[in-house]
Motif scaffolding. Structure first.
Motif, short mmCIF file in Angstrom:
data_model
loop_
_atom_site.label_atom_id
_atom_site.label_comp_id
_atom_site.label_asym_id
_atom_site.label_seq_id
_atom_site.Cartn_x
_atom_site.Cartn_y
_atom_site.Cartn_z
N ASP A 344 -35.19 2.36 19.99
CA ASP A 344 -35.31 3.01 21.29
C ASP A 344 -35.00 2.03 22.42
O ASP A 344 -35.01 0.81 22.23
N ALA A 345 -34.72 2.59 23.58
CA ALA A 345 -34.20 1.81 24.71
C ALA A 345 -35.18 0.76 25.20
O ALA A 345 -34.77 -0.21 25.85
N ALA A 348 -34.25 -2.89 24.41
CA ALA A 348 -32.93 -3.39 24.80
C ALA A 348 -32.97 -4.86 25.25
O ALA A 348 -32.12 -5.66 24.86
N HIS A 372 -26.40 -3.59 19.71
CA HIS A 372 -27.68 -2.89 19.76
C HIS A 372 -27.42 -1.55 20.44
O HIS A 372 -26.92 -1.50 21.56
N PRO A 374 -29.23 1.45 21.83
CA PRO A 374 -30.52 2.03 22.20
C PRO A 374 -30.43 3.54 22.39
O PRO A 374 -29.36 4.08 22.66
#
Length: 582
Positions: A344-345, A348, A372, A374
């Motif tokens: 999930d973000a 980040a 990555h 997100p």
């Protein structure tokens, strides 16, 4: 095949012939309106600006050089110059027919295989084995799996990595509680039947029971020290926890298996070496007893570097240490050309720090691409993170069971004649497919509202709509008494057929975008557009009606077959099943 790539190569050759540099961008894209052709080449505008020349005069030279390549060869029906320098390309229906015939016999539907396959390591799902999987694990699991399937369909070598949380201080608490359960003659399977309840019980004891917290800390030390009895308890916990996850993966039609698990514990022996290397290279320094990397590249507005702790003052390791070790393992041992991580973000910043430090330390060579990817959160109707009515975490197993239950009612209402077995099979595919498509069809980086009514609708961009489109095609073959239409009879004649031909030949282009950006929603959009074009074709171009010529009927049946195959394959890449009858 990739029409955009074919046209880009032809347009670039014409640009070079017209005197433009070889690194000119032809800027070929699909046209937004039929009157502008099927594709447009807009690169002349930018090139003319750089050369300070008249764009229309330059475009005229390009068109003159392009006509023999496209029109004379039969690829395009016509090429026209529009506005100050746009080039509109109208593809030839005969050429489109030939391409469709060619991909009809190809199990990959014309999607070419990589000439130089990449090794791609994909880190996704990654549940914490201390708890049952909940809705927060859904997005990572199904987005990652869709991208993995797309990569493999394209011909890349994919190594799945399920980075499960199977280590850390919470396991001391859990192991202490489990050992007490086993001492009371409970079996591990019974004790861990409800992981959420087990975790809560252990946490209450940790917070309130005298001496329990000290015992839990002792278990952590024993676990990290390799105590055999402690490791045996831990392994029981892990095995039962993984079994819970496997049930979810099977229900979700996800390709992760036990062999794909690379938990945090797997990196444990390497963590001291990671710290030693960071220190020896002067990348990490000691600060208040902890080992820290100060990242100047991520300094704030006051010039203060970003702080990245890699070892706690007490000697403990963190996610940071494990993720750095994972970088080294994946690039060094697995020989990854590319690493993709789905979380999930909120993580980040962490993974940006991991990449910068790993590259400095040489754990992540420059030739290894590190992505990555997100994603946003699943939200309730109130716009807040999706919870139960009492505010608790929604278990993923319960969510999927409810999806199947709701789908059962919808299907039963539409067709009450199904047997119990038929209803159960269809409802499973529709319910699970609906949940997955509702998630996958949203922009990965956005939050989205979870809504049962919308996702189970047979109208709009939903899994039931696409599944129904597929089964409707199968019913045509049943009525026609034809199992395998002759693909060689396929002729693109009507505008609706041409629109379908163009869409069918764009699958490779869409998959490449999905793979490059980690965005399954592009494939969802593509399949919805394909199904919508099919519905328009079905209304405008009769197939089985009286008076339709046999050659036209045969051609349209062959086109239906190709559309059905594309819908099925596309949904399969998304991990969604279809059915012959619905």
């Amino acid at each position: 095949m990739n029409i955009k790539q074919i046209l880009s190569e032809k347009v670039l050759a014409a640009m070079v012939a017209a005197g433009l540099p070889e690194d000119t961008n032809p800027a070929v894209s699909q046209s937004t309106k039929p009157q502008f052709g099927d594709y447009q080449a807009n690169g002349v505008m930018g090139a003319a600006k750089k050369l300070k020349t008249n764009p229309r005069e330059l475009a005229t030279k390009v068109v003159d050089a392009l006509s023999p390549e496209l029109v004379d060869s039969g690829i395009a029906e016509k090429i026209e110059l529009a506005g100050p320098g746009f080039i509109n390309i109208h593809l030839n229906k005969t050429w489109l027919s030939e391409q469709l015939i060619g991909i009809s016999s190809d199990s990959k539907l014309g999607v070419s295989q990589r000439s130089t396959p990449e090794t791609v390591v994909v880190d996704y799902s990654a549940p914490n084995l201390a708890k049952e999987m909940h809705v927060g694990h859904l997005r990572s699991t199904i987005i990652g799996d869709a991208v993995v399937r797309a990569l493999e369909f394209r011909g890349d070598k994919v190594i799945r990595q399920n980075h499960m949380g199977d280590w850390g201080t919470q396991f001391g608490m859990l192991l202490a509680h489990l050992s007490d359960k086993l001492a009371s003659n409970e079996v591990a399977e019974t004790a861990l039947a409800d992981l959420e309840n087990f975790y809560r019980e252990a946490k209450v004891r940790f917070d309130n029971e005298d001496g329990f917290a000290d015992r839990a800390r002792d278990y952590v030390v024993k676990l990290q020290g390799g105590d055999e009895n402690c490791l045996a308890l831990w392994q029981q916990f892990i095995d039962i926890s993984i079994a819970h996850s496997e049930e979810i993966y099977n229900k979700l039609n996800v390709t992760l298996s036990r062999g794909d698990i690379m938990g945090e514990s797997a990196y444990n022996p390497d963590l001291p070496k990671v710290i030693d290397e960071l220190i020896s290279q002067n990348i990490a320094v000691e600060d208040q007893g902890a080992k820290v990397v100060f990242i100047d590249e991520m300094a704030n507005k006051d010039g203060e570097p970003s702080v990245f702790i890699v070892q706690k003052s007490g000697g403990g390791y963190l996610y940071a240490t494990t993720d750095l070790s994972a970088c080294r393992y994946r690039s060094g041992e697995l020989n990854a050309d590319r690493i993709i991580i789905f979380t999930d973000a909120r993580q980040a910043l962490h993974f940006k720090q991991v990449e910068l430090v790993a590259r400095k330390a040489g754990f992540l060579p420059e030739n290894v691409r590190y992505d990555h990817c997100p994603f946003g959160m699943m939200m309730g109707d109130d716009g807040k993170p999706f919870k139960t009515r009492t505010g608790g975490t929604v278990k993923l197993a319960e969510l999927l069971d409810e999806a199947v239950s709701r789908a059962t009612e919808v299907i039963k209402e539409k067709n009450p004649d199904y047997s119990v077995e038929q209803l159960a099979e269809i409802a499973e595919k529709v319910g699970i497919g609906a949940v997955k498509f509702a998630d996958l069809s949203k922009n990965r980086t956005s939050d989205y509202i979870f809504n049962w009514q919308t996702m189970l609708s047979f109208e709009g961009a939903t899994a039931p709509y696409l599944q129904y489109a597929y089964s409707r095609i199968q019913s045509i073959f049943s009525k026609a008494g034809v199992a395998n239409p002759d693909a060689n009879s396929l002729v693109v004649a009507e505008p609706q057929e041409k629109a379908l031909a163009l869409k069918l030949l764009q699958l490779e282009e869409v998959l490449d975008a999905v793979i490059n950006d980690g965005t399954p929603n592009l494939l969802c959009n593509y399949l919805y557009e394909l199904a919508s074009l099919y519905m328009s074709f079905y209304e405008a171009c009769p197939i089985l009606k009286e008076g339709v010529a046999e050659d036209v009927k045969a051609s349209r049946l062959a086109l239906c077959q190709l559309i059905g195959n594309c819908l099925k394959q596309g949904l399969d890449i998304l991990g969604i099943e279809v059915m012959e009858r619905m």
